[in-house]
Design an enzyme around this catalytic site. Structure first.
Site, short mmCIF file in Angstrom:
data_model
loop_
_atom_site.label_atom_id
_atom_site.label_comp_id
_atom_site.label_asym_id
_atom_site.label_seq_id
_atom_site.Cartn_x
_atom_site.Cartn_y
_atom_site.Cartn_z
N ASP B 12 -25.91 4.20 19.69
CA ASP B 12 -25.95 5.60 19.26
C ASP B 12 -26.78 5.63 17.98
OD1 ASP B 12 -25.46 8.26 18.76
OD2 ASP B 12 -23.46 7.93 17.94
N GLU B 72 -28.08 6.75 23.45
CA GLU B 72 -27.86 8.20 23.51
C GLU B 72 -29.21 8.90 23.42
OE1 GLU B 72 -24.35 10.10 21.91
OE2 GLU B 72 -25.63 11.32 20.65
N ASP B 145 -19.43 6.81 15.50
CA ASP B 145 -20.67 6.26 16.06
C ASP B 145 -20.41 5.01 16.90
OD1 ASP B 145 -22.81 7.93 14.35
OD2 ASP B 145 -21.12 7.33 13.09
#
Lengths: 168, 168
Positions: B12, B72, B145
């Site tokens: 991420d 992501e 995260d």
């Protein structure tokens, strides 16, 4: 080969075409070392293309051992998706510089034009003319991205000189 | 250590905090290998921070030898400047994967939520609950995260399984 002076790598990042230009300044004279483009295969996934940008920049740094790097600050893109793509190319190029221990200075396109031509609204042809004149080369038939990368490198050399003269 | 099954690294990306999560799937069971965050020093220049993201991801890949990566897809940012920064972090992370020979799959945040919780509008707490349940861990106190990176890795494992079941 003369190893004195300071060597700068200029980078104009893009996911399709990344321009690069490596120059050496010795006693106020700027000499071209190598310049060209990294053209990524648009049929390949984005990660592979970013890997290609990273690897080629790392290779150029290993070969020419520049002292500093200069990169075009990404111009505000037409839409968020383009901004992210441009950011990705810039991120891959900057990571390659950082991992090789280089400090990277960023310059807005208008700043580069102002620095070389004297006006932030200069045409591409005027920038190209000045780059060729400064480097003492002619009829290079460089791609725009190559010229831009060299312009960024020359701009950085000038800015360093101004900063030294100003005693910064 | 069990070396069978497939290992996925989920990422991420962010310039301040990049989450990562490495999981192994063996016979349908998902095991946590390592998860955490890469927190960059906000006082350092951006290039150094991108170098830090690249180096840590490359190190994690060298240590845990994942087979594939999942990242992501950057959500459309509030302004072009944020989009470029997010793109840069993503570019550094993707370059690290590509240089290490990994293929990177991208997932929208809503896709990850849909995959794990059953709705693209799931709350962060619901995603965290599912990640902990799937990995058979509790009270991990992970940063958001980290959880997001693990969710991306699990989502990718599920998508691979769906694709295999569909005979793709």
């Amino acid at each position: 080969m003369d190893k004195s002076g300071i060597v700068i790598i200029g980078i104009d990042p893009g996911t399709r075409v990344t321009g690069f230009g490596i120059v050496r300044e010795v006693s106020g004279q700027v000499i071209l070392i190598e310049a060209g483009t990294i053209r990524t295969d648009t049929k390949k996934p984005m990660c592979a293309r970013l890997g290609q940008i990273y690897s080629r920049i790392a290779e150029l740094i290993a070969t020419h051992k520049p002292d500093e790097a200069a990169i075009e600050n990404v111009f505000v893109a037409s839409n968020p998706s383009s901004a992210i793509k441009l950011g990705q190319a810039r991120g891959a190029a900057m990571a390659a510089c950082a991992v090789s221990g280089l400090i990277v200075s960023g310059y807005e396109p208008t700043k580069v034009k102002q620095n070389l031509v004297g006006t932030g609204r200069a045409a591409k042809s005027q920038v190209a003319f000045m780059v060729e004149r400064i480097l003492g080369v002619k009829d290079t038939k460089w791609a725009n991205d190559t010229t831009d990368a060299l312009a960024i490198a020359v701009c950085h050399l000038n800015e360093r000189r101004f900063a030294r003269m100003a005693g910064k």
